[in-house]
Design a protein around this motif. Structure first.
Motif, PDB file in Angstrom:
ATOM      1  N   VAL A   1       0.835  -1.207   0.000  1.00  0.00           N
ATOM      2  CA  VAL A   1       0.000   0.000   0.000  1.00  0.00           C
ATOM      3  C   VAL A   1       0.867   1.253   0.000  1.00  0.00           C
ATOM      4  CG1 VAL A   1      -1.641   1.360   1.383  1.00  0.00           C
ATOM      5  CG2 VAL A   1      -2.007  -1.092   1.059  1.00  0.00           C
ATOM      6  N   ILE A   2       1.916   1.270   0.795  1.00  0.00           N
ATOM      7  CA  ILE A   2       2.780   2.449   0.868  1.00  0.00           C
ATOM      8  C   ILE A   2       3.512   2.674  -0.455  1.00  0.00           C
ATOM      9  CG2 ILE A   2       4.845   3.425   1.981  1.00  0.00           C
ATOM     10  CD1 ILE A   2       3.772   2.182   4.605  1.00  0.00           C
TER      11      ILE A   2
ATOM     12  N   PHE B   1       3.780   5.689  -5.889  1.00  0.00           N
ATOM     13  CA  PHE B   1       3.567   5.782  -7.340  1.00  0.00           C
ATOM     14  C   PHE B   1       2.323   6.597  -7.687  1.00  0.00           C
ATOM     15  CE2 PHE B   1       6.119   1.758  -7.423  1.00  0.00           C
ATOM     16  CZ  PHE B   1       7.197   2.294  -8.111  1.00  0.00           C
ATOM     17  N   ILE B   2       1.228   6.364  -6.966  1.00  0.00           N
ATOM     18  CA  ILE B   2      -0.015   7.085  -7.246  1.00  0.00           C
ATOM     19  C   ILE B   2       0.174   8.581  -7.009  1.00  0.00           C
ATOM     20  CG2 ILE B   2      -2.389   7.457  -6.436  1.00  0.00           C
ATOM     21  CD1 ILE B   2      -2.437   4.371  -5.861  1.00  0.00           C
ATOM     22  N   SER B   3       0.756   8.947  -5.868  1.00  0.00           N
ATOM     23  CA  SER B   3       0.945  10.365  -5.570  1.00  0.00           C
ATOM     24  C   SER B   3       1.911  11.015  -6.559  1.00  0.00           C
ATOM     25  CB  SER B   3       1.424  10.560  -4.129  1.00  0.00           C
ATOM     26  OG  SER B   3       2.684   9.947  -3.925  1.00  0.00           O
TER      27      SER B   3
ATOM     28  N   MET C   1      -1.310  16.540 -12.547  1.00  0.00           N
ATOM     29  CA  MET C   1      -2.063  17.729 -12.140  1.00  0.00           C
ATOM     30  C   MET C   1      -1.222  19.002 -12.249  1.00  0.00           C
ATOM     31  SD  MET C   1      -5.118  16.735 -11.479  1.00  0.00           S
ATOM     32  CE  MET C   1      -5.793  18.143 -10.635  1.00  0.00           C
ATOM     33  N   THR C   2       0.019  18.951 -11.796  1.00  0.00           N
ATOM     34  CA  THR C   2       0.850  20.149 -11.895  1.00  0.00           C
ATOM     35  C   THR C   2       1.185  20.456 -13.354  1.00  0.00           C
ATOM     36  OG1 THR C   2       2.869  18.862 -11.484  1.00  0.00           O
ATOM     37  CG2 THR C   2       1.858  19.979  -9.592  1.00  0.00           C
ATOM     38  N   GLY C   3       1.321  19.410 -14.162  1.00  0.00           N
ATOM     39  CA  GLY C   3       1.557  19.635 -15.596  1.00  0.00           C
ATOM     40  C   GLY C   3       0.401  20.368 -16.246  1.00  0.00           C
ATOM     41  N   ILE C   4      -0.805  19.909 -15.952  1.00  0.00           N
ATOM     42  CA  ILE C   4      -1.999  20.553 -16.526  1.00  0.00           C
ATOM     43  C   ILE C   4      -2.131  21.980 -16.021  1.00  0.00           C
ATOM     44  CG2 ILE C   4      -4.539  20.516 -16.467  1.00  0.00           C
ATOM     45  CD1 ILE C   4      -4.232  17.367 -16.427  1.00  0.00           C
TER      46      ILE C   4
ATOM     47  N   PHE D   1       1.824  12.772  -1.312  1.00  0.00           N
ATOM     48  CA  PHE D   1       2.104  11.483  -0.685  1.00  0.00           C
ATOM     49  C   PHE D   1       1.607  11.459   0.761  1.00  0.00           C
ATOM     50  CE2 PHE D   1       5.000   8.850   1.909  1.00  0.00           C
ATOM     51  CZ  PHE D   1       4.584   7.610   1.450  1.00  0.00           C
ATOM     52  N   VAL D   2       1.947  12.471   1.521  1.00  0.00           N
ATOM     53  CA  VAL D   2       1.529  12.517   2.927  1.00  0.00           C
ATOM     54  C   VAL D   2       0.003  12.560   3.022  1.00  0.00           C
ATOM     55  CG1 VAL D   2       1.560  13.928   5.019  1.00  0.00           C
ATOM     56  CG2 VAL D   2       3.682  13.520   3.755  1.00  0.00           C
TER      57      VAL D   2
END
Length: 86
Positions: free
Chosen positions: A16-17, A22-24, A31-34, A62-63
Motif C-alpha cells: 500500500v505504501i 507511485f499514485i501520488s 495535475m501540476t503539468g496541466i 504522498f503525505v
C-alpha cells in the motif's frame, strides 16, 4: 508468469505504501503539468516551472494520500455494503 515458490508475498502494508508513492507521484505530475501548462500556454520555461511545482506537490500529495487512503477505503466499503443490501 508464476512467482518462484521460494519468493514470499510482499507485505500488504508495504504494498500500500509503495503504491501510494507511485499514485501520488503520477497524480502530482499530471495535475501540476496541466495546471502549469494552462496559464503558461507552453511558453518557454513552462517545463522548469512544472518540475518545480511537481517537486513541491509530490511530497504533499504522498503525505495526504496516506491519510485519505484509509478514509477512501472505508467509504468504499460502506457504499458497496449498502449497494448489496438494496
Amino acid at each position: 508468469m508464476a512467482a518462484p515458490k521460494d519468493v514470499q508475498a510482499p507485505n500488504p502494508k508495504a504494498t500500500v505504501i509503495v503504491a501510494q508513492v507511485f499514485i501520488s507521484c503520477l497524480m502530482a505530475l499530471l495535475m501540476t503539468g496541466i495546471f502549469t501548462a494552462i496559464p503558461m500556454q507552453f511558453q518557454p520555461g513552462w517545463v522548469g516551472a512544472w518540475m518545480t511545482r511537481w517537486l513541491t506537490a509530490w511530497p504533499i500529495a504522498f503525505v495526504l494520500s496516506l491519510g485519505v487512503g484509509p478514509v477512501s477505503f472505508a467509504l468504499s466499503t460502506r457504499v458497496l455494503m449498502v449497494a448489496r443490501r438494496g
